[in-house]
Scaffold this active site. Structure first.
Site, mmCIF file in Angstrom:
data_model
loop_
_atom_site.group_PDB
_atom_site.id
_atom_site.type_symbol
_atom_site.label_atom_id
_atom_site.label_comp_id
_atom_site.label_asym_id
_atom_site.label_seq_id
_atom_site.Cartn_x
_atom_site.Cartn_y
_atom_site.Cartn_z
ATOM 1 N N PHE A 57 0.814 -1.223 0.000
ATOM 2 C CA PHE A 57 0.000 0.000 0.000
ATOM 3 C C PHE A 57 0.842 1.264 0.000
ATOM 4 O O PHE A 57 0.355 2.342 -0.329
ATOM 5 C CB PHE A 57 -0.981 -0.003 1.185
ATOM 6 C CG PHE A 57 -0.435 0.590 2.455
ATOM 7 C CD1 PHE A 57 0.234 -0.182 3.383
ATOM 8 C CD2 PHE A 57 -0.598 1.944 2.720
ATOM 9 C CE1 PHE A 57 0.737 0.382 4.551
ATOM 10 C CE2 PHE A 57 -0.096 2.510 3.892
ATOM 11 C CZ PHE A 57 0.569 1.728 4.803
ATOM 12 N N LYS A 58 2.108 1.136 0.352
ATOM 13 C CA LYS A 58 2.989 2.312 0.384
ATOM 14 C C LYS A 58 3.036 3.019 -0.983
ATOM 15 O O LYS A 58 3.280 4.213 -1.058
ATOM 16 C CB LYS A 58 4.421 1.916 0.784
ATOM 17 C CG LYS A 58 4.560 1.144 2.085
ATOM 18 C CD LYS A 58 4.185 1.967 3.295
ATOM 19 C CE LYS A 58 4.716 1.412 4.607
ATOM 20 N NZ LYS A 58 4.143 0.144 5.035
#
Ligand SMILES: *Cc1c(COP(=O)(O)O)cnc(C)c1O
Length: 497
Positions: free
Chosen positions: A112-113
């Protein structure tokens, strides 16, 4: 909109300054003076937009010093089909009745970064131009695995920047390590630290606030900035996907506008769940924010007791991106919850630095339990959860997401609350193929990392992300391993100072 420092409410800077500096000179984090509001009509309107435009809409409320054209330049470049394997950018999958997986890992590094780190370089270079900064920006990153790779991909070959990433030598998955060691780009550096993530993060924070280092960089026409979630430019893109998801669920008639939802987040540095809290404060109808931890359960204890105590054993788990004992973004939450009381923040975080422990006021304790519910699980429960949701729903999730699912199940058992719920799915199962395959098959297997990936593909039916499939043939470029005490000198040496 201006930004204060959590350690000094009198600090007042524009978003461009907050983003370029990363952290305030007093050691505090930048926070917006006020949380902008979002009406139901606006949420409805957002539902009719594509992801890049949803993001632009939200950013316009926070980055008021950016022009519309600047914001669209950032969002159109970041959230496009060239970077994400899905047109929706964030995908919503139905897991079971009223429970949705928010898949945030369809970007270039499969965690998700990417949602924030694909856009941060655009924010940063645009901000630098806006404030007429003619310095080279040096990005220092401490990573528990996923941030490092996502930041490297975001910043590689971005003009006017260079990036140096530190990761704990034994604290990341084999796939994460390979991703970083094989990183391409002419402005990138990667180094392992003999220590854990907190050692990496403390080192980076100390270098950031070291005045000697700062003047040395200044003399060379360079300055530091941060790609960790202490940077506001990392946090604000994360608010977007919670708003977007709510709008999407309304649009698809899964919920009615105004219905509350729960949001479950597997948590480490408290960035992702803080973004959900901001979305709630803006006006997204949220019932509980459920904070899921692994056995490094300092946040579970904190939310349940109001005492933050990092004096405990550190465990390396199968969900390494959550192996953290100092969750930096709590400082922002507490600043909001104390009504911007910088004295209290200085007192508490002074104690955290000196004694590793602080206790918040009764008023804040009450808010914590009102807004949040917290739980944790160990590695065995994590693996059992991956196994059981695969069996029950034919859904394959990674270890971090499994922690969230397990804690959510515990929440339902404890409260009986059956409010519709969104679970943040934070990484592709392929990134943690060892533990995922062991869980799916119910036992360890001796095949190599890449054979495991192929086996997971057979079992799950999820296509192998091209970025991971390509890793096999890439040469390793970075192999330095240093002691944590050498971190500062390593930075200076790498920068040619
Ligand atoms: C970083 C990360 C987390 C933790 O997120 P925070 O914002 O640090 O709380 C959870 N899962 C994965 C896969 C991550 O990469």
């Amino acid at each position: 909109m201006f930004y204060n420092s959590t350690r000094n409410s009198n600090v007042k800077v524009s978003s461009a300054e907050a983003i370029t500096r990363g952290i305030s000179a007093d050691g505090g984090l930048f926070v917006p003076e006020e949380i902008p509001a979002l009406t139901y009509d606006e949420i409805k309107e957002i539902g009719g937009m594509k992801y890049a435009d949803r993001a632009s809409y939200v950013f316009a409320k926070y980055l008021t010093d950016f022009t519309d054209a600047e914001i669209h330049y950032c969002t159109d470049n970041a959230y496009s089909a060239k970077n994400f394997e899905t047109e929706n950018i964030a995908e919503i999958e139905h897991l079971f009745d009223g429970t949705y997986m928010l898949e945030l890992w369809h970007g270039p590094t499969c965690a998700f970064k990417d949602m924030a780190l694909q856009i941060l370089p655009y924010f940063l270079t645009t901000s630098a131009k806006k404030i007429n900064l003619d310095k080279k920006i040096v990005i220092l990153v401490a990573t528990s695995g996923d941030t490092g790779k996502a930041a490297l991909e975001g910043f590689k070959d971005v003009e006017g920047t260079s990036i140096l990433v530190f990761y704990p030598e034994d604290g990341v998955s084999p796939m994460q390590k390979r991703q970083m060691k094989t990183q391409e780009g002419s402005n990138v550096g990667v180094c392992a630290i003999k220590g854990n993530f907190d050692d990496c993060q403390n080192g980076v924070k100390a270098i950031f606030t070291d005045n000697d280092v700062k003047s040395a960089l200044d003399a060379k026409g360079m300055m530091f900035s941060s790609a960790n979630s202490i940077n506001w430019g990392r946090l604000v893109p994360q608010i977007v996907y919670y708003i977007s998801t709510y709008a999407e669920l309304v649009k698809n008639n899964e919920i009615t506008l105004g219905d509350k939802i729960n949001i479950v987040v597997p948590t480490g540095n408290f960035g992702n769940i803080l973004a959900a809290y901001y979305a709630k404060k803006m006006g997204v109808p949220v019932n509980k924010l459920i904070c899921a931890s692994n056995i490094n359960n300092v946040l579970t204890d904190f939310i349940n007791t109001g005492v933050y105590d990092r004096n405990r054993k550190f465990y390396a788990t199968v969900s390494p991106s959550m192996d953290i004992l100092i969750s930096s973004n709590l400082e922002r939450l507490l600043y909001i919850m104390t009504g911007k009381n910088d004295n209290l923040i200085n007192e508490w975080f002074g104690k955290l630095a000196a004694e590793g422990k602080y206790e918040v006021s009764d008023d804040v304790k009450a808010q914590l339990t009102e807004e949040f519910w917290a739980g944790y699980c160990d590695d065995e429960q994590t693996k059992a959860t991956i196994h059981s949701i695969y069996e029950k729903y034919s859904y394959t999730c990674d270890t971090h997401t499994a922690v969230a699912v397990k804690v959510y199940n515990d929440y339902r058992t404890a409260t009986g609350d059956n409010t519709k719920t969104v679970i943040a799915s934070t990484a592709s199962p392929y990134k943690f193929s060892n533990a995922v395959l062991e869980s799916l098959e119910g036992g360890k297997s001796e095949i190599d990392e890449y054979a495991k990936v192929d086996r997971i593909a057979e079992l799950s039916g999820i296509p192998v992300p091209s970025a991971l499939a390509d890793l096999k043939n890439k040469p390793e470029r970075f192999s330095d391993v240093i002691d944590k005490s050498e971190q500062k000198n390593y930075v200076l040496k790498t920068l040619g100072i």
